[in-house]
Write an enzyme that holds these catalytic residues in place. Structure first.
Site, PDB file in Angstrom:
ATOM      1  N   ASP A   1     -14.919 -10.915 -23.974  1.00  0.00           N
ATOM      2  CA  ASP A   1     -15.689 -10.981 -23.035  1.00  0.00           C
ATOM      3  C   ASP A   1     -17.492 -11.360 -23.235  1.00  0.00           C
ATOM      4  O   ASP A   1     -17.847 -12.425 -22.788  1.00  0.00           O
ATOM      5  CB  ASP A   1     -15.720 -10.125 -22.056  1.00  0.00           C
ATOM      6  CG  ASP A   1     -14.619  -9.430 -21.393  1.00  0.00           C
ATOM      7  OD1 ASP A   1     -13.686 -10.069 -21.560  1.00  0.00           O
ATOM      8  OD2 ASP A   1     -14.486  -8.095 -21.166  1.00  0.00           O
TER       9      ASP A   1
ATOM     10  N   HIS B   1       8.434  -7.543  -3.753  1.00  0.00           N
ATOM     11  CA  HIS B   1       6.953  -7.810  -4.148  1.00  0.00           C
ATOM     12  C   HIS B   1       7.159  -9.195  -5.082  1.00  0.00           C
ATOM     13  O   HIS B   1       7.571  -9.070  -6.197  1.00  0.00           O
ATOM     14  CB  HIS B   1       6.509  -6.555  -5.163  1.00  0.00           C
ATOM     15  CG  HIS B   1       6.096  -5.400  -4.343  1.00  0.00           C
ATOM     16  ND1 HIS B   1       4.672  -5.276  -3.914  1.00  0.00           N
ATOM     17  CD2 HIS B   1       6.640  -4.413  -4.090  1.00  0.00           C
ATOM     18  CE1 HIS B   1       4.493  -4.309  -3.317  1.00  0.00           C
ATOM     19  NE2 HIS B   1       5.648  -3.650  -3.241  1.00  0.00           N
TER      20      HIS B   1
ATOM     21  N   LYS C   1      -9.220 -11.157 -16.637  1.00  0.00           N
ATOM     22  CA  LYS C   1      -9.122 -11.289 -18.169  1.00  0.00           C
ATOM     23  C   LYS C   1      -8.581 -12.654 -18.762  1.00  0.00           C
ATOM     24  O   LYS C   1      -9.079 -13.404 -19.711  1.00  0.00           O
ATOM     25  CB  LYS C   1      -8.401 -10.007 -18.883  1.00  0.00           C
ATOM     26  CG  LYS C   1      -8.731  -9.749 -20.209  1.00  0.00           C
ATOM     27  CD  LYS C   1     -10.133  -9.169 -20.573  1.00  0.00           C
ATOM     28  CE  LYS C   1     -10.027  -8.709 -21.812  1.00  0.00           C
ATOM     29  NZ  LYS C   1     -11.459  -8.085 -22.111  1.00  0.00           N
TER      30      LYS C   1
ATOM     31  N   GLY D   1       0.780  -1.298  -0.133  1.00  0.00           N
ATOM     32  CA  GLY D   1       0.063  -0.067  -0.048  1.00  0.00           C
ATOM     33  C   GLY D   1       0.798   1.068   0.072  1.00  0.00           C
ATOM     34  O   GLY D   1       2.116   1.148   0.334  1.00  0.00           O
TER      35      GLY D   1
ATOM     36  N   CYS E   1       5.420  -6.199   1.691  1.00  0.00           N
ATOM     37  CA  CYS E   1       5.548  -4.685   1.888  1.00  0.00           C
ATOM     38  C   CYS E   1       5.085  -4.050   2.768  1.00  0.00           C
ATOM     39  O   CYS E   1       5.218  -4.271   4.057  1.00  0.00           O
ATOM     40  CB  CYS E   1       5.569  -4.025   0.461  1.00  0.00           C
ATOM     41  SG  CYS E   1       6.541  -2.609   0.128  1.00  0.00           S
ATOM     42  N   TYR E   2       3.813  -3.189   2.567  1.00  0.00           N
ATOM     43  CA  TYR E   2       3.269  -2.585   3.691  1.00  0.00           C
ATOM     44  C   TYR E   2       2.663  -3.812   4.651  1.00  0.00           C
ATOM     45  O   TYR E   2       2.494  -3.452   5.731  1.00  0.00           O
ATOM     46  CB  TYR E   2       2.040  -1.618   3.064  1.00  0.00           C
ATOM     47  CG  TYR E   2       1.235  -1.052   4.092  1.00  0.00           C
ATOM     48  CD1 TYR E   2       1.467   0.068   4.685  1.00  0.00           C
ATOM     49  CD2 TYR E   2       0.070  -1.559   4.467  1.00  0.00           C
ATOM     50  CE1 TYR E   2       0.781   0.735   5.723  1.00  0.00           C
ATOM     51  CE2 TYR E   2      -0.810  -1.016   5.495  1.00  0.00           C
ATOM     52  CZ  TYR E   2      -0.512   0.378   6.078  1.00  0.00           C
ATOM     53  OH  TYR E   2      -1.233   0.884   6.931  1.00  0.00           O
TER      54      TYR E   2
ATOM     55  N   GLU F   1       5.137 -10.871  -6.122  1.00  0.00           N
ATOM     56  CA  GLU F   1       4.071 -10.984  -7.417  1.00  0.00           C
ATOM     57  C   GLU F   1       4.425 -10.199  -8.814  1.00  0.00           C
ATOM     58  O   GLU F   1       3.795 -10.578  -9.862  1.00  0.00           O
ATOM     59  CB  GLU F   1       2.790 -10.288  -7.003  1.00  0.00           C
ATOM     60  CG  GLU F   1       2.766  -8.689  -6.729  1.00  0.00           C
ATOM     61  CD  GLU F   1       3.398  -8.350  -5.359  1.00  0.00           C
ATOM     62  OE1 GLU F   1       3.975  -8.650  -4.785  1.00  0.00           O
ATOM     63  OE2 GLU F   1       3.052  -7.163  -5.017  1.00  0.00           O
TER      64      GLU F   1
ATOM     65  N   SER G   1     -18.238 -12.383 -26.008  1.00  0.00           N
ATOM     66  CA  SER G   1     -18.118 -13.678 -26.970  1.00  0.00           C
ATOM     67  C   SER G   1     -17.918 -14.836 -25.855  1.00  0.00           C
ATOM     68  O   SER G   1     -18.870 -15.848 -26.184  1.00  0.00           O
ATOM     69  CB  SER G   1     -16.962 -13.578 -27.897  1.00  0.00           C
ATOM     70  OG  SER G   1     -17.125 -12.375 -28.638  1.00  0.00           O
TER      71      SER G   1
END
Ligand code: XMP
Length: 528
Positions: A236, A178, A384, A63, A90-91, A180, A238
């Site tokens: 999306d 991080h 997505k 954050g 992190c935060y 990720e 479709s």
């Protein structure tokens, strides 16, 4: 809004408590890449609520705040006693340290931003098989000074003494970096260690499981009633059409409103594909005249978007009552829309995100909330990339699954100034050439978007022996992870040369091609 995604039967194995990091959503995606279902929830979520959901693990996101700042977001302290493994990032790690009696202070002169080699001091569990000296991505102005009781160091870097920490007994873990982000080479390995080894999560979040669960849920929700879907040709809507067709067959009607701003050949392709090849009931609505007439004399981009949005709703309402009645409206809402991941500011009262409005994007071309339909939104748990996998597994071709993002108002916003049929034809041809050459060169899938923009200014050129006074086309090619930031693509000159030659030779009304070399920020991806 953040918690409204828990209305279905599948419970999250991992809950990410969101402290406003731009990466909260990415953490959830990384967990899911291990086939483990995860959800992002507000940091306000109480320990009682978490207990009821009984996840196998909790991750506290990063954050932008310092734990000592006014209004710094804190989680419910009851979380530490739930006997559920927690990983603070992190935060999230600093908060863990702060709330459990350690101390955090500004890393004066030692703030660390960017890549840092990680020196592993304890390679059990969390850092198992994380190679000593491998790169982790750092971005912090504060650092842990004193560990709380029971904690030990797992790793350090040149600037950060406590880069990874643990209280093994209570299964509390913290990392200053991080894991990720892609730049953290063994970040994914570390996340896998947390979810599989420490939390022992079930790895049952698969495309097949999602499809089976969704079909059962759609049938249970809709029963024998009729469903309407506005098909746009994007991945999306479709995927949604295929999923609903599989679940309820003839009870589904798709409506494709052709506002005249699609790319060359797209309306024809869509009708051919859905209606003819897959026998999915699609009503084609030709509304081209209506839209272009409404845009006469309009040059302001926001006004264009609003007019197109309003007209879309009008056509939709008229046509749905003509074709109906329908009980349900299917919408391709995705998980990032549900968690409103656009803004990183948090409302201290609710813990929810406050989105920053730059353009009236995604609400235009969409439908208003007060329509007289009940909603069916089976993709609202998906990111997505997960939608793409589902689409592919249901039989959608690459042409749709890997289609670059395309704005709802279509080519109308890629024509600056007034939109006319002549400019539309010209842009359609130029856009086709850009996409063809990008595909031929084999780089289509490496790019986030590649398209043409038409500028309404004329300049002098010479063709054969004739003076021309025509428009320029801007070629815009960008790479991006999520559309929030982007960089212009360094395409080989040979590809650019082909694009330029073909456009000036083949497209009437264009005598010049220019390349946009602006990143986002400060530019946006679209011109409008
Ligand atoms: P910008 O131009 O803000 O665009 O950098 C970011 C991403 O959003 C896409 N975009 C839209 N997508 N409806 C959409 O579904 C819209 O109205 C719209 N406008 C922009 C854009 O193409 C880029 O990928």
């Amino acid at each position: 809004m953040l918690n409204s995604n828990l209305d279905d039967k599948r419970k999250p194995e991992i809950i990410i408590l969101d402290f406003g990091s731009q990466y909260s959503e990415l953490i959830a995606r990384r967990v899911r890449e291990n086939n483990v279902f995860s959800l992002v929830m507000s940091y306000h979520t109480s320990s009682n609520e978490l207990k009821k959901l009984s996840p196998k693990g909790i991750i506290l996101s990063g954050g932008p705040r310092s734990v000592y700042a006014d209004e710094a977001p804190f989680c419910d302290a009851g979380i530490w006693d739930l006997d559920i493994p927690v990983l603070g990032v992190c935060y999230g790690m600093q908060l863990m340290v702060h709330q459990l009696g350690g101390s955090v202070e500004p890393a004066t002169g030692k703030a660390e931003y960017g890549k840092a080699p990680l020196q592993v001091d304890d390679s059990t569990l969390l850092l198992n098989e994380v190679i000593n000296g491998s790169t982790m991505w750092m971005s912090h102005g504060d650092a842990v000074k004193e560990l709380p009781d029971g904690f030990v160091r797992l790793a350090h870097t040149a600037n950060t003494a406590e880069a990874a920490i643990a209280d093994h007994k209570r299964k509390l873990y913290g990392v200053q970096f991080h894991p990720e982000v892609n730049h953290s080479t063994y970040g994914m390995k570390m996340i896998r260690n947390f979810v599989s080894q420490i939390c022992c999560c079930k790895a049952d979040w698969t495309t097949t499981a999602f499809i089976d669960e969704s079909i059962a849920q759609i049938r249970a929700q809709v029963g024998k009633q009729k469903v309407l879907l506005a098909l746009s040709g994007g991945v999306d809507s479709s995927t949604l059409a295929f999923l609903l067709n599989k679940a309820i067959g003839d009870q589904l009607t798709c409506m494709f409103i052709d506002q005249g701003f699609m790319r060359k050949g797209e309306p024809e392709f869509l009708m051919e594909f859905f209606d003819k090849k897959f026998d999915i009931n699609v009503e084609y609505i030709n509304a081209r005249e209506r839209f272009i007439n409404k845009l006469k004399g309009i040059t302001d981009p926001e006004q264009k978007r609003k007019i197109i949005g309003t007209e879309f709703i009008r056509v939709f309402e008229e046509e749905s009552s003509r074709l109906g009645p329908f009980d349900y409206l299917a919408q391709g809402t995705l998980y990032p829309d549900v968690i409103e991941s656009a803004g990183t500011n948090l409302d201290p009262k609710t813990g929810e995100r406050v989105a920053v409005k730059i353009k009236s994007h995604h609400n235009v071309g969409g439908l208003p909330k007060d329509l007289q339909f009940k909603l069916v939104e089976p993709l609202r748990r998906l990111f997505k990339d997960e939608v793409r996998k589902v689409g592919r597994s249901l039989g959608l071709p690459d042409e749709i699954v890997r289609r670059h993002p395309f704005p709802g108002p279509g080519l109308a916003i890629r024509i600056l100034g007034e939109v006319t049929n002549q400019k539309l034809n010209c842009l359609r041809d130029a856009d086709m050439i850009v996409r063809e050459e990008i595909r031929t060169a084999g780089v289509y899938n490496d790019l986030w978007q590649a398209f043409a923009v038409l500028l309404p200014v004329c300049s002098v050129g010479v063709m054969g022996d004739k003076r021309t006074y025509d428009w320029p086309i801007v070629v815009r090619c960008v790479s991006s992870e999520d559309g929030m930031t982007a960089d212009w693509s360094r395409l080989p000159y040979e590809i650019l040369e082909c694009i330029s030659n073909r456009i000036v030779n083949e497209v009437d009304g264009v005598n010049r091609v220019v390349l946009d070399i602006t990143s986002k920020p400060p530019g946006t991806i679209e011109w409008e």
